[in-house]
Motif scaffolding. Structure first.
Motif, PDB file in Angstrom:
ATOM      1  N   LEU A  50       0.844  -1.186   0.000  1.00 13.60           N
ATOM      2  CA  LEU A  50       0.000   0.000   0.000  1.00 13.60           C
ATOM      3  C   LEU A  50       0.887   1.246   0.000  1.00 13.60           C
ATOM      4  CD1 LEU A  50      -2.375  -1.429   2.710  1.00 13.60           C
ATOM      5  CD2 LEU A  50      -2.783  -1.377   0.241  1.00 13.60           C
ATOM      6  N   ASP A  51       0.543   2.226  -0.809  1.00 17.85           N
ATOM      7  CA  ASP A  51       1.339   3.450  -0.876  1.00 17.85           C
ATOM      8  C   ASP A  51       1.374   4.124   0.490  1.00 17.85           C
ATOM      9  OD1 ASP A  51       1.779   3.142  -3.617  1.00 17.85           O
ATOM     10  OD2 ASP A  51       0.014   4.337  -4.153  1.00 17.85           O
ATOM     11  N   ALA A  52       2.580   4.447   0.944  1.00 20.67           N
ATOM     12  CA  ALA A  52       2.752   5.094   2.247  1.00 20.67           C
ATOM     13  C   ALA A  52       2.010   6.422   2.278  1.00 20.67           C
ATOM     14  CB  ALA A  52       4.227   5.294   2.544  1.00 20.67           C
ATOM     15  N   ARG A  53       1.469   6.727   3.426  1.00 18.95           N
ATOM     16  CA  ARG A  53       0.792   8.003   3.657  1.00 18.95           C
ATOM     17  C   ARG A  53       1.615   8.783   4.681  1.00 18.95           C
ATOM     18  NH1 ARG A  53      -1.722   6.463  -0.337  1.00 18.95           N
ATOM     19  NH2 ARG A  53      -3.978   6.289  -0.442  1.00 18.95           N
ATOM     20  N   SER A  54       1.745  10.087   4.458  1.00 19.84           N
ATOM     21  CA  SER A  54       2.502  10.945   5.358  1.00 19.84           C
ATOM     22  C   SER A  54       1.573  12.015   5.918  1.00 19.84           C
ATOM     23  CB  SER A  54       3.662  11.592   4.599  1.00 19.84           C
ATOM     24  OG  SER A  54       4.441  12.382   5.456  1.00 19.84           O
ATOM     25  N   GLY A  78       6.212  20.946  12.108  1.00 18.85           N
ATOM     26  CA  GLY A  78       5.508  19.781  12.615  1.00 18.85           C
ATOM     27  C   GLY A  78       6.353  18.541  12.526  1.00 18.85           C
ATOM     28  N   ALA A  79       5.800  17.453  12.964  1.00 18.96           N
ATOM     29  CA  ALA A  79       6.434  16.136  12.903  1.00 18.96           C
ATOM     30  C   ALA A  79       5.740  15.340  11.807  1.00 18.96           C
ATOM     31  CB  ALA A  79       6.308  15.427  14.247  1.00 18.96           C
ATOM     32  N   GLU A  80       6.514  14.657  10.989  1.00 16.66           N
ATOM     33  CA  GLU A  80       5.955  13.845   9.911  1.00 16.66           C
ATOM     34  C   GLU A  80       5.778  12.405  10.385  1.00 16.66           C
ATOM     35  OE1 GLU A  80       4.893  14.714   6.715  1.00 16.66           O
ATOM     36  OE2 GLU A  80       5.197  16.735   7.508  1.00 16.66           O
ATOM     37  N   VAL A  81       4.552  11.939  10.390  1.00 15.90           N
ATOM     38  CA  VAL A  81       4.238  10.547  10.711  1.00 15.90           C
ATOM     39  C   VAL A  81       3.945   9.842   9.397  1.00 15.90           C
ATOM     40  CG1 VAL A  81       2.620   8.998  11.884  1.00 15.90           C
ATOM     41  CG2 VAL A  81       3.372  11.113  13.010  1.00 15.90           C
ATOM     42  N   VAL A  82       4.657   8.747   9.161  1.00 12.59           N
ATOM     43  CA  VAL A  82       4.495   7.991   7.918  1.00 12.59           C
ATOM     44  C   VAL A  82       3.875   6.639   8.247  1.00 12.59           C
ATOM     45  CG1 VAL A  82       5.662   6.974   5.928  1.00 12.59           C
ATOM     46  CG2 VAL A  82       6.466   9.157   6.874  1.00 12.59           C
ATOM     47  N   VAL A  83       2.812   6.304   7.544  1.00 16.02           N
ATOM     48  CA  VAL A  83       2.123   5.025   7.719  1.00 16.02           C
ATOM     49  C   VAL A  83       2.287   4.232   6.426  1.00 16.02           C
ATOM     50  CG1 VAL A  83      -0.054   3.876   8.272  1.00 16.02           C
ATOM     51  CG2 VAL A  83       0.430   6.151   9.229  1.00 16.02           C
ATOM     52  N   ALA A  84       2.913   3.070   6.536  1.00 14.18           N
ATOM     53  CA  ALA A  84       3.105   2.184   5.391  1.00 14.18           C
ATOM     54  C   ALA A  84       2.401   0.869   5.688  1.00 14.18           C
ATOM     55  CB  ALA A  84       4.598   1.947   5.157  1.00 14.18           C
ATOM     56  N   GLY A  85       2.047   0.143   4.645  1.00 14.86           N
ATOM     57  CA  GLY A  85       1.327  -1.101   4.885  1.00 14.86           C
ATOM     58  C   GLY A  85       1.429  -2.089   3.751  1.00 14.86           C
ATOM     59  N   THR A  86       1.148  -3.326   4.115  1.00 15.32           N
ATOM     60  CA  THR A  86       1.092  -4.439   3.176  1.00 15.32           C
ATOM     61  C   THR A  86      -0.127  -5.271   3.539  1.00 15.32           C
ATOM     62  OG1 THR A  86       3.503  -4.504   3.089  1.00 15.32           O
ATOM     63  CG2 THR A  86       2.349  -6.440   2.284  1.00 15.32           C
ATOM     64  N   VAL A  87      -0.800  -5.794   2.533  1.00 12.15           N
ATOM     65  CA  VAL A  87      -1.920  -6.693   2.802  1.00 12.15           C
ATOM     66  C   VAL A  87      -1.318  -8.046   3.171  1.00 12.15           C
ATOM     67  CG1 VAL A  87      -4.003  -7.774   1.893  1.00 12.15           C
ATOM     68  CG2 VAL A  87      -3.379  -5.434   1.174  1.00 12.15           C
ATOM     69  N   LYS A  88      -1.521  -8.433   4.419  1.00 13.11           N
ATOM     70  CA  LYS A  88      -0.957  -9.695   4.921  1.00 13.11           C
ATOM     71  C   LYS A  88      -1.774 -10.887   4.447  1.00 13.11           C
ATOM     72  CE  LYS A  88       0.416 -11.809   9.297  1.00 13.11           C
ATOM     73  NZ  LYS A  88       0.503 -11.588  10.739  1.00 13.11           N
ATOM     74  N   SER A  89      -3.095 -10.747   4.530  1.00 14.08           N
ATOM     75  CA  SER A  89      -3.955 -11.851   4.102  1.00 14.08           C
ATOM     76  C   SER A  89      -5.346 -11.333   3.795  1.00 14.08           C
ATOM     77  CB  SER A  89      -4.029 -12.925   5.190  1.00 14.08           C
ATOM     78  OG  SER A  89      -4.672 -12.422   6.349  1.00 14.08           O
ATOM     79  N   LEU A 137      -4.110  -6.120   7.454  1.00 17.56           N
ATOM     80  CA  LEU A 137      -3.037  -5.260   6.984  1.00 17.56           C
ATOM     81  C   LEU A 137      -1.897  -5.260   7.995  1.00 17.56           C
ATOM     82  CD1 LEU A 137      -5.160  -2.180   5.854  1.00 17.56           C
ATOM     83  CD2 LEU A 137      -4.661  -4.277   4.590  1.00 17.56           C
ATOM     84  N   ALA A 138      -0.682  -5.504   7.517  1.00 14.18           N
ATOM     85  CA  ALA A 138       0.525  -5.373   8.331  1.00 14.18           C
ATOM     86  C   ALA A 138       1.022  -3.951   8.124  1.00 14.18           C
ATOM     87  CB  ALA A 138       1.574  -6.386   7.894  1.00 14.18           C
ATOM     88  N   LEU A 139       1.245  -3.233   9.200  1.00 14.00           N
ATOM     89  CA  LEU A 139       1.546  -1.813   9.111  1.00 14.00           C
ATOM     90  C   LEU A 139       2.894  -1.472   9.736  1.00 14.00           C
ATOM     91  CD1 LEU A 139      -1.979  -0.650  10.283  1.00 14.00           C
ATOM     92  CD2 LEU A 139      -1.176  -0.838   7.928  1.00 14.00           C
ATOM     93  N   GLU A 140       3.440  -0.338   9.310  1.00 13.98           N
ATOM     94  CA  GLU A 140       4.629   0.234   9.946  1.00 13.98           C
ATOM     95  C   GLU A 140       4.376   1.727  10.073  1.00 13.98           C
ATOM     96  OE1 GLU A 140       9.064  -0.771   9.410  1.00 13.98           O
ATOM     97  OE2 GLU A 140       8.693   0.921   8.051  1.00 13.98           O
ATOM     98  N   VAL A 141       4.563   2.246  11.279  1.00 12.13           N
ATOM     99  CA  VAL A 141       4.296   3.657  11.548  1.00 12.13           C
ATOM    100  C   VAL A 141       5.575   4.270  12.107  1.00 12.13           C
ATOM    101  CG1 VAL A 141       2.796   5.302  12.731  1.00 12.13           C
ATOM    102  CG2 VAL A 141       1.896   3.059  12.047  1.00 12.13           C
ATOM    103  N   THR A 142       6.086   5.285  11.396  1.00 17.59           N
ATOM    104  CA  THR A 142       7.364   5.881  11.773  1.00 17.59           C
ATOM    105  C   THR A 142       7.282   7.405  11.833  1.00 17.59           C
ATOM    106  OG1 THR A 142       8.103   5.963   9.470  1.00 17.59           O
ATOM    107  CG2 THR A 142       8.706   3.994  10.727  1.00 17.59           C
ATOM    108  N   CYS A 143       8.236   7.968  12.559  1.00 14.03           N
ATOM    109  CA  CYS A 143       8.442   9.413  12.594  1.00 14.03           C
ATOM    110  C   CYS A 143       9.950   9.616  12.581  1.00 14.03           C
ATOM    111  CB  CYS A 143       7.811  10.027  13.841  1.00 14.03           C
ATOM    112  SG  CYS A 143       7.954  11.825  13.916  1.00 14.03           S
ATOM    113  N   GLU A 144      10.438  10.352  11.619  1.00 16.09           N
ATOM    114  CA  GLU A 144      11.878  10.562  11.443  1.00 16.09           C
ATOM    115  C   GLU A 144      12.632   9.235  11.373  1.00 16.09           C
ATOM    116  OE1 GLU A 144      13.545  13.465  14.116  1.00 16.09           O
ATOM    117  OE2 GLU A 144      11.928  14.885  13.714  1.00 16.09           O
TER     118      GLU A 144
END
Length: 133
Positions: free
Chosen positions: A11-15, A93-104, A112-119
């Motif tokens: 899934l396209d990352a969202r910021s 501000g702080a940039e929060v990035v949400v990335a994901g993959t369809v697990k099943s 959805l398997a997700l990864e949420v990062t900041c910097e």
């Protein structure tokens, strides 16, 4: 839902930019007026690196990304562990990035398997979402 999800889809990352004004608005909406979310001196006095975003606000950004990816599909489950704070500077501000993959995808549900990062640092542990596919 008009989007078809398939296992393995990336899934396209969202910021999302989180500002101090966002924290004030969230405090009013949620009733969480803990000063660590608005007052630099208080946040530092309790050992934080500065004003931090509400954990539930950060999780709400995950929900927003999921809604965008799935055209507003029903969210059956959404959760995470709060592992690292999102430090929000006074300016900008702080940039929060949400990335994901369809697990099943099974039985009408997409996980959805997700990864949420900041910097570049993970801020949520084990973030997950399940939507009605």
């Amino acid at each position: 839902m008009t989007t078809t999800l398939r296992a393995g889809d990336v899934l396209d990352a969202r910021s999302f930019t989180v500002t101090r004004a966002d924290l004030v608005a969230y405090a009013h909406a949620s009733g969480d007026h803990n000063p660590i979310h608005q007052d630099e001196d208080v946040a530092r006095s309790v050992g934080l690196p500065g004003v931090i975003a509400h954990g539930m606000y950060t999780l709400a950004l995950v929900g927003r990304a999921v809604a965008e990816w799935t055209d507003g599909a029903e969210v059956v489950d959404l959760g995470a562990k709060f592992t690292s704070p999102v430090v929000v500077p006074a300016e900008g501000g702080a940039e929060v990035v949400v990335a994901g993959t369809v697990k099943s995808v099974a039985d009408g549900l997409a996980t959805l398997a997700l990864e949420v990062t900041c910097e570049g640092q993970k801020v949520l542990g084990m973030p997950r979402a399940v939507v009605r596919a």
